[in-house]
Design a protein around this motif. Structure first.
Motif, PDB file in Angstrom:
ATOM      1  N   LEU A 153       2.298  21.727  31.974  1.00  0.00           N
ATOM      2  CA  LEU A 153       1.068  22.419  32.325  1.00  0.00           C
ATOM      3  C   LEU A 153       0.142  21.449  33.044  1.00  0.00           C
ATOM      4  O   LEU A 153      -0.096  20.337  32.554  1.00  0.00           O
ATOM      5  CB  LEU A 153       0.365  22.965  31.079  1.00  0.00           C
ATOM      6  N   THR A 154      -0.345  21.861  34.214  1.00  0.00           N
ATOM      7  CA  THR A 154      -1.366  21.106  34.931  1.00  0.00           C
ATOM      8  C   THR A 154      -2.671  21.879  34.799  1.00  0.00           C
ATOM      9  O   THR A 154      -2.750  23.040  35.187  1.00  0.00           O
ATOM     10  CB  THR A 154      -0.988  20.934  36.408  1.00  0.00           C
ATOM     11  N   LEU A 155      -3.685  21.235  34.237  1.00  0.00           N
ATOM     12  CA  LEU A 155      -4.898  21.955  33.845  1.00  0.00           C
ATOM     13  C   LEU A 155      -6.148  21.387  34.511  1.00  0.00           C
ATOM     14  O   LEU A 155      -6.246  20.176  34.734  1.00  0.00           O
ATOM     15  CB  LEU A 155      -5.080  21.899  32.327  1.00  0.00           C
ATOM     16  N   THR A 156      -7.099  22.273  34.796  1.00  0.00           N
ATOM     17  CA  THR A 156      -8.416  21.874  35.260  1.00  0.00           C
ATOM     18  C   THR A 156      -9.414  22.923  34.795  1.00  0.00           C
ATOM     19  O   THR A 156      -9.039  23.970  34.274  1.00  0.00           O
ATOM     20  CB  THR A 156      -8.458  21.707  36.789  1.00  0.00           C
ATOM     21  N   SER A 157     -10.706  22.639  34.978  1.00  0.00           N
ATOM     22  CA  SER A 157     -11.749  23.559  34.530  1.00  0.00           C
ATOM     23  C   SER A 157     -12.631  23.971  35.697  1.00  0.00           C
ATOM     24  O   SER A 157     -12.883  23.176  36.610  1.00  0.00           O
ATOM     25  CB  SER A 157     -12.606  22.892  33.443  1.00  0.00           C
TER      26      SER A 157
END
Length: 367
Positions: A153-157
């Motif tokens: 999973l590659t995550l950002t906000s």
């Protein structure tokens, strides 16, 4: 039974990291617990044994012992080094995803998780429907993962700091605005597991809760194509081949005849794929990809028994081969009760036949 009484003493483990983390956690907990209890037991004993008035005379002067000093310095150091070495092993496993990991992109937003798969399929994990658009509400579901396969999973906000936490995987990762962070899982058990935002992120933080569904690998591949709506809604996952076929099905106005009601002019297509279809004039066909494509290109060639031959033919100038694959995927995904309502209106594509002869047989089923 109360909610509290249903809570497990030890949360379920469902990933390779969870197993490694669990052993390290209990090793540190038991080691420090035993040493701590030993210190408190010795303290209690000395408080009683050497209390005022328990002995006669004054307490003798005791000078330092080099061997004792070395013992209580070296022994804890060696124990702490085992914590460090084992912890580095687990951290190295958690920090480096296998090269063959499938990547999924996740965006945190007040107050929901938005996931997108490599081929464009999208699903929203949990959240507060009151703060969502209509399109977002239709995409609420679960994050579907394959069993025994690594997934990164590659995550950002989009706004504030969130934290993507999965207790059953023994994993949590900060999700930061303006920065990408990664985490990976290899699920080891089928089932559904909670996803929490483990960082307070505002008013509706408590509603930023979703689920992960771990399924067999073949079911996962079918889900990505849209054949199995495993994300929790009746429709195929947004962005899948079957979802595109649904849009085309409505655009071509197929729903005008293939509706799921008693006035339908053509058969209901729910559960058609893989079934045995009786033909007019005798014989039968299995409704596979070839049969469905042939029925759209040349509908009068193998008409369904009990239905009028009213369906127009769609050649490649009207429905391309790529669009045909999407239509087949959508028909394959249709299960009982999933035919959309005939409420959408789209213009027919340029060149599509528009004349249809009214059917004298109102019974649902066929072509």
């Amino acid at each position: 039974m109360t909610t509290l009484s249903m809570l497990p003493f030890i949360p379920e483990r469902a990933s390779t990291l969870a197993d490694q983390f669990e052993y390290l956690f209990w090793y540190i907990t038991i080691t420090t617990g035993v040493v701590g209890l030993g210190v408190y037991a010795a303290l209690a004993y000395f408080c009683v044994r050497y209390r005022r008035g328990a002995t006669s005379g004054s307490t003798p002067r005791i000078l330092g012992s080099t061997r004792l000093e070395l013992a209580w310095t070296v022994v804890p150091l060696l124990v702490f080094l085992t914590f460090f070495a084992w912890g580095m092993f687990v951290y190295n496993h958690a920090a480096h995803a296998p090269a063959d990991s499938e990547e999924i992109f996740v965006i945190g937003k007040q107050w929901m998780w938005k996931a997108q798969y490599p081929n464009g399929q999208r699903v929203i994990i949990g959240g507060n429907p009151a703060n969502m658009t209509e399109a977002e509400r239709k995409s609420i579901g679960k994050l579907v993962l394959p069993l025994n396969k690594p997934v990164k999973l590659t995550l950002t906000s989009e706004d504030v700091i969130h934290d993507f936490g999965v207790p059953a995987f023994r994993s949590k990762i900060d999700v930061l605005p303006g920065r990408y962070t990664t985490v990976w899982y290899q699920p080891t058990k089928l089932g559904e597991y909670h996803v929490y935002c483990d960082q307070y992120c505002g008013t509706w933080h408590s509603l930023m809760v979703g689920k992960i569904a771990v399924v067999p690998e073949q079911d996962y591949r079918d889900f990505l194509q849209g054949f199995k709506p495993l994300q929790g809604s009746d429709n195929a996952v947004d962005g899948s081949l079957a979802h595109e076929g649904r849009q085309l099905f409505l655009k071509l106005q197929c729903i005008n005849c293939h509706g799921a009601n008693a006035t339908a002019k053509a058969p209901v297509l729910e559960g058609l794929y893989g079934s045995r279809v009786p033909l007019a004039g005798g014989g039968a066909e299995i409704a596979d990809d070839h049969y469905i494509i042939e029925s759209i290109r040349r509908p009068r060639l193998k008409a369904v028994e009990g239905w009028e031959k009213i369906m127009p033919a769609y050649d490649e100038s009207q429905v391309s081969a790529e669009e045909m694959n999407a239509l087949v995927a959508y028909i394959r995904s249709l299960k009982k009760g999933t035919t959309p309502d005939n409420t959408q209106r789209f213009p027919a594509p340029v060149g599509a036949p528009t004349e249809r002869t009214p059917s004298t047989v109102p019974t649902p089923g066929g072509k």
